[in-house]
Design a protein around this motif. Structure first.
Motif, short mmCIF file in Angstrom:
data_model
loop_
_atom_site.label_atom_id
_atom_site.label_comp_id
_atom_site.label_asym_id
_atom_site.label_seq_id
_atom_site.Cartn_x
_atom_site.Cartn_y
_atom_site.Cartn_z
N GLU A 57 7.05 -8.64 6.83
CA GLU A 57 6.98 -9.46 8.05
C GLU A 57 5.66 -10.23 8.11
N GLN A 58 4.56 -9.56 7.75
CA GLN A 58 3.23 -10.17 7.81
C GLN A 58 2.92 -11.07 6.62
N GLY A 59 3.61 -10.82 5.52
CA GLY A 59 3.28 -11.51 4.29
C GLY A 59 2.14 -10.86 3.53
N GLY A 60 1.85 -9.61 3.86
CA GLY A 60 0.78 -8.90 3.18
C GLY A 60 0.30 -7.72 4.00
N VAL A 61 -0.88 -7.22 3.66
CA VAL A 61 -1.49 -6.06 4.32
C VAL A 61 -2.75 -6.49 5.05
N LEU B 156 -5.87 -10.57 6.48
CA LEU B 156 -4.62 -10.38 5.74
C LEU B 156 -4.85 -10.58 4.25
N VAL B 157 -4.36 -9.62 3.46
CA VAL B 157 -4.40 -9.71 2.01
C VAL B 157 -2.96 -9.83 1.51
N HIS B 158 -2.68 -10.89 0.80
CA HIS B 158 -1.33 -11.07 0.27
C HIS B 158 -1.11 -10.17 -0.95
N ILE B 159 -0.01 -9.43 -0.95
CA ILE B 159 0.30 -8.54 -2.07
C ILE B 159 1.77 -8.69 -2.44
N LYS B 160 2.08 -8.30 -3.67
CA LYS B 160 3.47 -8.21 -4.11
C LYS B 160 3.95 -6.78 -3.86
N LEU B 161 5.09 -6.67 -3.18
CA LEU B 161 5.60 -5.35 -2.82
C LEU B 161 7.07 -5.23 -3.20
N GLU B 162 7.41 -4.12 -3.85
CA GLU B 162 8.79 -3.84 -4.23
C GLU B 162 9.13 -2.39 -3.87
N THR C 279 -10.52 6.39 2.43
CA THR C 279 -9.67 5.29 2.89
C THR C 279 -8.68 5.82 3.91
N VAL C 280 -8.35 5.00 4.90
CA VAL C 280 -7.45 5.42 5.98
C VAL C 280 -6.32 4.41 6.11
N LEU C 281 -5.12 4.92 6.36
CA LEU C 281 -3.97 4.07 6.66
C LEU C 281 -3.69 4.22 8.16
N PRO C 282 -4.22 3.31 9.00
CA PRO C 282 -4.04 3.46 10.45
C PRO C 282 -2.58 3.39 10.89
N GLY C 283 -1.79 2.62 10.17
CA GLY C 283 -0.38 2.48 10.51
C GLY C 283 0.30 1.59 9.50
N PRO C 284 1.59 1.34 9.66
CA PRO C 284 2.30 0.48 8.72
C PRO C 284 1.64 -0.89 8.60
#
Length: 333
Positions: free
Chosen positions: A41-45, A56-62, A131-136
């Motif tokens: 939805e965001q086009g990245g992380v 925003l960092v654009h990434i390839k996700l599969e 490193t922390v993952l605050p949420g999706p």
């Protein structure tokens, strides 16, 4: 180099984004649907550093099923209990030329990787990187750029050209790698480190600095360290740090390097995910029994973490029941 990052959690995103910034081709592979949906939805992380500079960092996700690439290196950053499923779902794009690298916490993952990759294609490592993952769809790199360090060693303890290529890319990415010459000793040294920090901070829901500044922290740490080092001596495992060096590393990381950080095990527990304590303290205790050593403190801590998980689950049930009882009841005529 061409990388496939298996697991786009906190550490997977950190390694992958930094390798991408260093000029590598990185594809992230994940299975957590809310995370996947948000990233698409965001086009990245959205990436932060110490809660600041959110961008925003654009990434390839599969997903495992949608990816059909042929990477040089597969990097595994899943939880221990997730790895077998990831390997099975990703196996359609594995081949005998690829290398598998991992810095996962705990022990038990190498044996699973050996079911799919030859020993001379497996590189293990450990990371002292917060490193922390605050949420999706977002990740927070803790510490200044270049903070933290890591060790790496091929399973056969014979570094080849690909090992050195990986080392160079990790160095360019600011991960501060060190190439060691004892595979099991390298991994076990980090397991022992985590058996203190991760479990105690999780049980009492503490940031690392609060534990490090507790007057009894040395005695608590030393008891766990001594048991683990005694077991490794019986098992003829040559650790890469002495007991004194391990204690100094614990003190430095808790009080100076990462005082505000909550370990990954704590992050799992507060999000009602299973912890990896059985693969850390539980593994040490299991290894002890193999060599006729009863690691009573590690056994106690393993169950104490499970008790903390159990308590949180019961609280969640109680809150759900209270919410149901207090909800307005529908009335019928």
């Amino acid at each position: 180099m061409k990388f496939a990052m298996i697991g786009a959690g906190a550490m997977g995103l950190r390694y992958g984004i930094l390798l991408q910034e260093a000029g590598n081709d990185v594809t992230f592979i994940d299975t957590w649907q809310p995370h996947i949906d948000k990233i698409r939805e965001q086009g990245g992380v959205y990436q932060m550093r110490d809660h600041k500079d959110r961008h925003l960092v654009h990434i390839k996700l599969e997903t495992p099923e949608s990816y059909d690439g042929d990477p040089d290196m597969l990097i595994f950053f899943t939880k221990q209990m997730q790895l077998a499923d990831y390997l099975k779902r990703c196996s359609h794009f594995f081949n005998d030329k690829q290398y598998a690298f991992t810095c996962m916490n705990g022990m038990g993952h190498i044996e699973k990787l050996q079911q799919y990759f030859a020993d001379d294609k497996i590189i293990g490592g450990t990371a002292l990187i917060a490193t922390v993952l605050p949420g999706p769809g977002e990740v927070d790199f803790m510490g200044k750029r270049g903070a933290g360090k890591m060790n790496m060693c091929p399973l056969n303890e014979k570094p080849d050209e690909m090992t050195h290529r990986l080392f160079d890319e990790l160095q360019k990415a600011g991960m501060n790698p060190t190439l060691t010459d004892d595979f099991t000793g390298t991994l076990m040294t980090k397991v022992i480190f985590n058996s203190v920090i991760n479990t105690i901070c999780t049980m009492f829901e503490l940031p690392m600095g609060e534990f490090g500044n507790f007057p009894g922290a040395y005695e608590m740490s030393r008891q766990l360290i001594d048991e683990a080092y005694d077991i490794c001596a019986r098992a003829d495992i040559h650790l890469v740090s002495t007991r004194k060096e391990e204690m100094a590393a614990l003190d430095r990381n808790t009080r100076i390097d990462m005082p505000l950080h909550y370990p990954s095990m704590y992050q799992d527990m507060i999000k009602d995910r299973p912890t990896e304590v059985d693969y850390i303290n539980g593994y040490i205790a299991q290894l002890g029994r193999k060599y006729h050593y009863e690691a009573k403190t590690h056994l106690f801590v393993t169950q104490a973490v499970h008790l903390a998980e159990f308590h949180r689950q019961n609280l969640a049930k109680q809150r759900a029941n209270q919410a149901e009882l207090s909800a307005p009841q529908a009335q019928t005529a």
